[in-house]
Motif scaffolding. Structure first.
Motif, PDB file in Angstrom:
ATOM      1  N   ASN A 178      -7.552  -0.066  -4.987  1.00 39.67           N
ATOM      2  CA  ASN A 178      -7.445  -0.620  -3.639  1.00 39.67           C
ATOM      3  C   ASN A 178      -6.021  -0.670  -3.100  1.00 39.67           C
ATOM      4  N   HIS A 179      -5.052  -0.133  -3.847  1.00 39.64           N
ATOM      5  CA  HIS A 179      -3.666  -0.261  -3.385  1.00 39.64           C
ATOM      6  C   HIS A 179      -3.047   1.080  -2.992  1.00 39.64           C
ATOM      7  N   GLY A 180      -3.889   2.062  -2.713  1.00 41.37           N
ATOM      8  CA  GLY A 180      -3.323   3.342  -2.309  1.00 41.37           C
ATOM      9  C   GLY A 180      -4.330   4.243  -1.624  1.00 41.37           C
ATOM     10  N   VAL A 181      -3.790   5.255  -0.952  1.00 48.74           N
ATOM     11  CA  VAL A 181      -4.588   6.272  -0.266  1.00 48.74           C
ATOM     12  C   VAL A 181      -4.139   7.625  -0.794  1.00 48.74           C
ATOM     13  N   MET A 237       0.832  -1.201   0.000  1.00 47.10           N
ATOM     14  CA  MET A 237       0.000   0.000   0.000  1.00 47.10           C
ATOM     15  C   MET A 237       0.871   1.256   0.000  1.00 47.10           C
ATOM     16  N   LYS A 238       0.475   2.210  -0.835  1.00 50.16           N
ATOM     17  CA  LYS A 238       1.166   3.489  -0.894  1.00 50.16           C
ATOM     18  C   LYS A 238       0.185   4.619  -0.581  1.00 50.16           C
ATOM     19  N   ALA A 239       0.723   5.728  -0.113  1.00 48.56           N
ATOM     20  CA  ALA A 239      -0.093   6.900   0.160  1.00 48.56           C
ATOM     21  C   ALA A 239       0.465   8.079  -0.621  1.00 48.56           C
ATOM     22  N   THR A 277       2.258   5.082 -10.405  1.00 52.23           N
ATOM     23  CA  THR A 277       1.181   4.170 -10.025  1.00 52.23           C
ATOM     24  C   THR A 277       0.722   3.397 -11.240  1.00 52.23           C
ATOM     25  N   CYS A 335      -0.287   1.599   4.842  1.00 51.18           N
ATOM     26  CA  CYS A 335       0.605   2.143   3.816  1.00 51.18           C
ATOM     27  C   CYS A 335       2.032   2.189   4.352  1.00 51.18           C
TER      28      CYS A 335
END
Length: 235
Positions: A33-36, A1-3, A235, A65
């Motif tokens: 679904n893999h980041g904020v 997870m990345k932000a 991304t 994240c």
């Protein structure tokens, strides 16, 4: 997870803030679904930027994240991009501790395909004089990317805060025989300055009644702009 934290200048005008939220929503759709994704501003906010970065980072870590990226939503490598934002990031990292590293991505204006968004707004007819108008930077070499962008568009550069001004560049084009001038508004979002530019265009129409003027809109929060931001974050 990345932000991903999108950082803009900040404004008393509500329109840039609305546009930033639109960009957050568009980029959120991209990372799925893999980041904020979040947004913060450098100036004119109740909290300093480093505090906003700290709060965002702690929330992102709580969501799982492990990588934090800050994206400068600026068009020029001025003092804000080159000095102020890195200083705020360093303050946030010291508050967060635990060797937290926040990566600063390239600023938005450095994206090589940004000129394509501008090109779609203006005529390619050789008889149309083009002026690329942006805020401008007093930082040494800060306006070189604008000169490069203007050359790509077949335009000359003008600046709101430094020389050469819009009026002087229009005067130059008219003196060279142009009877049609496209003013390419190289700003991210509508605001007080773009309103003032529209008013100045009306004054220029009176000053040069024989010239047809065209004024483009700011870039705005679009899926295309969100895609460029996504490119900067890989991304």
């Amino acid at each position: 997870m990345k932000a991903y934290l999108l950082v803009s200048h900040g404004s008393r005008d509500p329109r840039p803030g609305v546009a930033m939220e639109q960009l957050v929503n568009l980029l959120t759709q991209r990372v799925s679904n893999h980041g904020v994704v979040g947004a913060a501003a450098l100036e004119l906010q109740p909290q300093p930027l480093h505090e906003k970065i700290r709060i965002f980072t702690e929330k992102a870590r709580h969501l799982g994240c492990d990588q934090i990226q800050l994206v400068p939503i600026f068009l020029l490598p001025g003092v804000h991009v080159m000095e102020d934002i890195p200083a705020e990031v360093a303050k946030a990292e010291s508050l967060l501790g635990e060797k937290q590293v926040i990566k600063i991505t390239p600023y938005l204006g450095s994206h090589p395909r940004l000129s394509e968004l501008l090109q779609t707004q203006v005529s390619s007819h050789p008889s149309v004089g083009k002026i690329l108008l942006t805020h401008g930077s007093r930082r040494p070499q800060g306006n070189l990317p604008v000169e490069t962008m203007a050359a790509k568009l077949g335009a000359i550069a003008a600046y709101w805060s430094v020389s050469p001004s819009l009026e002087s560049q229009v005067t130059q084009l008219v003196a060279s025989g142009c009877q049609e001038v496209a003013i390419i508004t190289y700003f991210l979002f509508p605001g007080g300055i773009t309103d003032a530019i529209a008013s100045q265009q009306e004054a220029l129409k009176l000053q040069f009644p024989e010239v047809r003027f065209h004024l483009t809109a700011p870039l705005g929060a679009s899926p295309e702009l969100a895609d460029l931001i996504g490119d900067l974050t890989h991304t």
